[in-house]
Enzyme design. Sequence first.
Site, short mmCIF file in Angstrom:
data_model
loop_
_atom_site.label_atom_id
_atom_site.label_comp_id
_atom_site.label_asym_id
_atom_site.label_seq_id
_atom_site.Cartn_x
_atom_site.Cartn_y
_atom_site.Cartn_z
CB SER A 32 -0.93 0.01 1.23
OG SER A 32 -0.17 0.06 2.43
CB SER A 101 3.11 -4.75 3.15
OG SER A 101 3.00 -3.77 4.14
CG PHE A 102 -2.54 -3.13 1.63
CD1 PHE A 102 -3.73 -2.68 2.20
CD2 PHE A 102 -2.49 -3.28 0.24
CE1 PHE A 102 -4.85 -2.44 1.41
CE2 PHE A 102 -3.60 -3.03 -0.55
CZ PHE A 102 -4.79 -2.62 0.04
CG ASP A 223 9.50 -4.38 7.88
OD1 ASP A 223 9.24 -3.16 7.90
OD2 ASP A 223 8.85 -5.20 7.21
CG HIS A 252 8.14 -3.00 4.45
ND1 HIS A 252 7.51 -3.97 5.21
CD2 HIS A 252 7.17 -2.51 3.61
CE1 HIS A 252 6.25 -4.05 4.87
NE2 HIS A 252 6.01 -3.20 3.90
#
Length: 278
Positions: A32, A101-102, A223, A252
């Site tokens: 995102s 992630s998202f 991260d 990340h």
Amino acid sequence: MVEQGKYIDVKGIRTHYHEDGQGEALLLIHGSGPGVSAWANWRLAFPALSEHFHLYAPDVVGFGYTDRPEGQEYSIDVWANHMINFIEAIGERKVNIIGNSFGGAIALHLVNRRPDLVNKVVLMGSVGNKSTLSDGLDAVWGYTPSFENMKNLIKIFSYDQSNAANDNLVEMRYQASIQEGFQEAFSSMFPAPRQRHLDAMALSDDELKSIQKPVLLIHGREDKVIPLEETSWKISQLIPNSQLHVFPHCGHWVQIEKTQEFIAQVIGFLKQPETANV
């Protein structure tokens, strides 16, 4: 392969996606970050993975070159349903999934709601459990377009700080974030206070425990956006058939900072006979 892909109608949403390769279907769900698209997220991994799998990498509704329906209120339900409907639109009976992630939260909601559509799941730097909003994620979701702000985000995303000194990379990501419609949609998704948006993406402990599919969690040890100890470590304790791989000296951007190692982990896990994961 180029940034321009193809389009498919997904229950009225004109959805942009990339497709390549052959074999078992593998759905790649992006993160995102500002200006993100499927191609920006997965371009480095696409060539190698396409040698082993039939890849589908869509721009989730509101991101990239997929429609941004006027007046749309974005939520995990909207995003998860879009991906469920995408799988059905492309005609695949079952898919493997990589969620970044998202995108990992979307993958978890998808497998929780429609396990019949899923074989295996890879989560990379993923959210999806109850966790505390990090300063890094607050900065990502609160991004306002400028070269300096993008440079600061790259410092947060990457363990290798030379990436932030690469003005070409910073400019490329900044220009991506100011394409027509991108920032307008992005700024509407995660307004402050932002902890509530992270909470909305979380499955309960019982829901995570109920996921029976094999799951590989991959995380960068350093991260700063989605801290390992708050997310992947805890999720790995809850999902019965899960395993966790942690990359040292990695932030990340696992798929960018550890591209070849990431690809090797994914191929090994997805090609492993399922009985070996139970």
